[in-house]
Design a protein around this motif. Structure first.
Motif: not given
Length: 349
Positions: A108-131
Motif C-alpha cells: 500500500d505504501h510502496a512509493d513511500y518505502v522506496i523513497g525512505y530506503c534511499a537514505r542509508p540507516p543512521q543510528t546513534n547509540e548513546v549507551a556507548r557513552s558509558a564506555i
C-alpha cells in the motif's frame, strides 16, 4: 524491470544475514518480517517491486532500510494495524501475525518505502557513552584542563553529551541525569574524582541527522528496532538533553574536517578527538588521511595545549571493540578496556 534470479538470490542472502542478528538479539517480530521478506522474494510480491528500484544489493543494508520504513509508518500513525504489533508504538507483539500486516503496508505504501530506503540507516547509540566515560576520566586525570570535544562519525551528535548522562555500573555511579546508562563493569575503576569540564562540543558526519529537525529526529527513532522499548526511551531522553545543549554538528569528511579543527590547539584546553564504531565505515584512503592529520597535529601538542585520541573500535580478528587512548605530548598509547558494542558490559584493564 524485474529482478534477475541472481539478484533475488543476493537479496535473499541479505535478508537472511540480518535475520540471524534479529534471532540472536531475541527480536522475534522483526525476525518474522524478515522471514516473510525472504518468502516474498520467491513469489514476486511487494518486496520484489521495491527492490526493483534499488541498485547495489550487496552493500546497501536494505533489510534494515525496509524495517525502518515500516517502523516509521507505524510511528507516524500511518499503519495502525502494524503499530498494534510494535512495542515501541504501544502494541502487543504477535510475531505469528505480523508478516501479513507488514506485507500489506509494503504494497500500500510502496512509493513511500522506496523513497525512505534511499537514505542509508543512521543510528546513534548513546549507551556507548558509558564506555567512553572511562576514557574521558583518564584524560581529565592526566590533563587538568577543560575538554574541547571533537567527535567524528557522530551521526546526530548524541555522544557529545556523555557528561550529561548518569552512568550506573556494578562498581560505581557517575553523574546526575534523567537519562541513566546501565552497564556491567569488570576490573579496576577509573579515577571517579577527576574533574570534568567541557570547553566546547563539535562533531562531523558525512550524513548527519539534525535532531533540531522533527523529521530527522523521527527518522533516527525509526532505526531503533520496534521491539527495543528501552532503547527508544533512551534515545528520546538523549535527544531532549541535546536540544538543551549547545553543540556544533557539520556535514563533512572526517579527515578534512579534523584538518581544519586541529590547525590550532588552544592553550588551557585538552583537545579530544574521539569516535565509536566508525572506522569500519571509512575507506582506506580516508583512514590514512585521518592518521596523517593526527600525526601532524600531535607534533604541535604541548603540556599547555595537549591532544588526546579516544577510540572505541573493533581490532582485526576480535569479536568486540577495544577502547584505546593516545595522548600527546609524548604519544603514550593504552588499551583501556574491551566492551560490548552497545555498552552492556565493560572489561577495564
Amino acid at each position: 524491470m524485474s529482478l534477475t534470479p541472481a539478484e533475488i538470490e543476493r537479496a535473499g542472502r541479505m535478508f537472511a544475514e540480518q535475520l540471524k542478528y534479529n534471532v540472536a538479539a531475541n527480536a522475534p517480530t522483526y525476525a518474522a518480517i524478515l522471514e516473510g521478506c525472504i518468502s516474498d522474494l520467491r513469489t514476486g510480491g511487494p518486496v520484489c517491486g521495491i527492490l526493483e528500484h534499488w541498485d547495489g544489493l550487496d552493500t546497501s543494508a536494505f533489510a534494515l532500510r525496509i524495517l525502518s520504513a515500516l517502523h516509521r509508518l507505524a510511528l507516524d500513525g500511518k499503519a495502525s494495524a502494524l503499530a498494534a504489533l510494535f512495542p515501541t508504538t504501544g502494541g502487543i507483539p504477535a510475531p505469528e501475525r505480523v508478516w501479513p500486516v507488514a506485507k500489506a503496508m509494503l504494497a500500500d505504501h510502496a512509493d513511500y518505502v522506496i523513497g525512505y530506503c534511499a537514505r542509508p540507516p543512521q543510528t546513534n547509540e548513546v549507551a556507548r557513552s558509558a564506555i567512553l566515560l572511562g576514557g574521558f576520566l583518564a584524560i581529565a586525570d592526566q590533563f587538568l584542563y577543560p575538554l574541547r570535544l571533537l567527535e567524528i562519525g557522530a551521526s546526530a551528535g548524541l555522544n557529545l553529551m556523555w557528561d550529561k548522562y548518569r552512568t550506573t555500573t556494578t562498581g560505581f555511579s557517575w553523574g546526575e541525569s534523567v537519562l541513566e546508562l546501565r552497564t556491567q563493569w569488570e576490573g579496576p575503576l577509573p579515577n571517579l574524582s577527576a574533574k570534568i569540564a567541557i570547553a566546547s562540543r563539535a562533531a562531523c558526519d558525512r550524513d548527519p541527522i539534525d535532531i533540531r529537525n522533527a523529521d530527522d529526529r523521527a527518522r533516527l527513532e525509526s532505526y531503533v528496532w520496534a521491539e527495543q522499548v528501552r532503547r527508544m526511551e533512551r534515545l528520546r531522553q538523549a535527544c531532549a538533553i541535546a536540544l538543551q545543549t549547545p553543540f556544533r554538528l557539520e556535514r563533512a569528511d572526517a579527515a578534512d574536517w579534523l584538518a581544519q579543527e586541529l590547525r590550532d590547539l588552544p592553550k588551557g584546553q585538552t583537545t579530544v578527538v574521539y569516535h565509536s564504531i566508525f572506522r569500519q565505515y571509512v575507506s582506506r584512503a580516508t583512514d590514512a588521511h585521518l592518521k596523517a592529520v593526527m600525526a601532524e597535529a600531535s607534533a604541535r601538542a604541548t603540556n599547555k595545549a595537549p591532544l588526546a585520541w579516544l577510540a572505541l573500535e573493533v581490532p582485526d580478528a576480535k569479536a568486540f571493540p577495544d577502547l584505546t587512548l593516545t595522548m600527546w605530548p609524548g604519544g603514550a598509547s593504552t588499551t583501556l578496556a574491551t566492551a560490548h558494542y552497545h555498552g552492556e558490559w565493560v572489561r577495564w584493564r
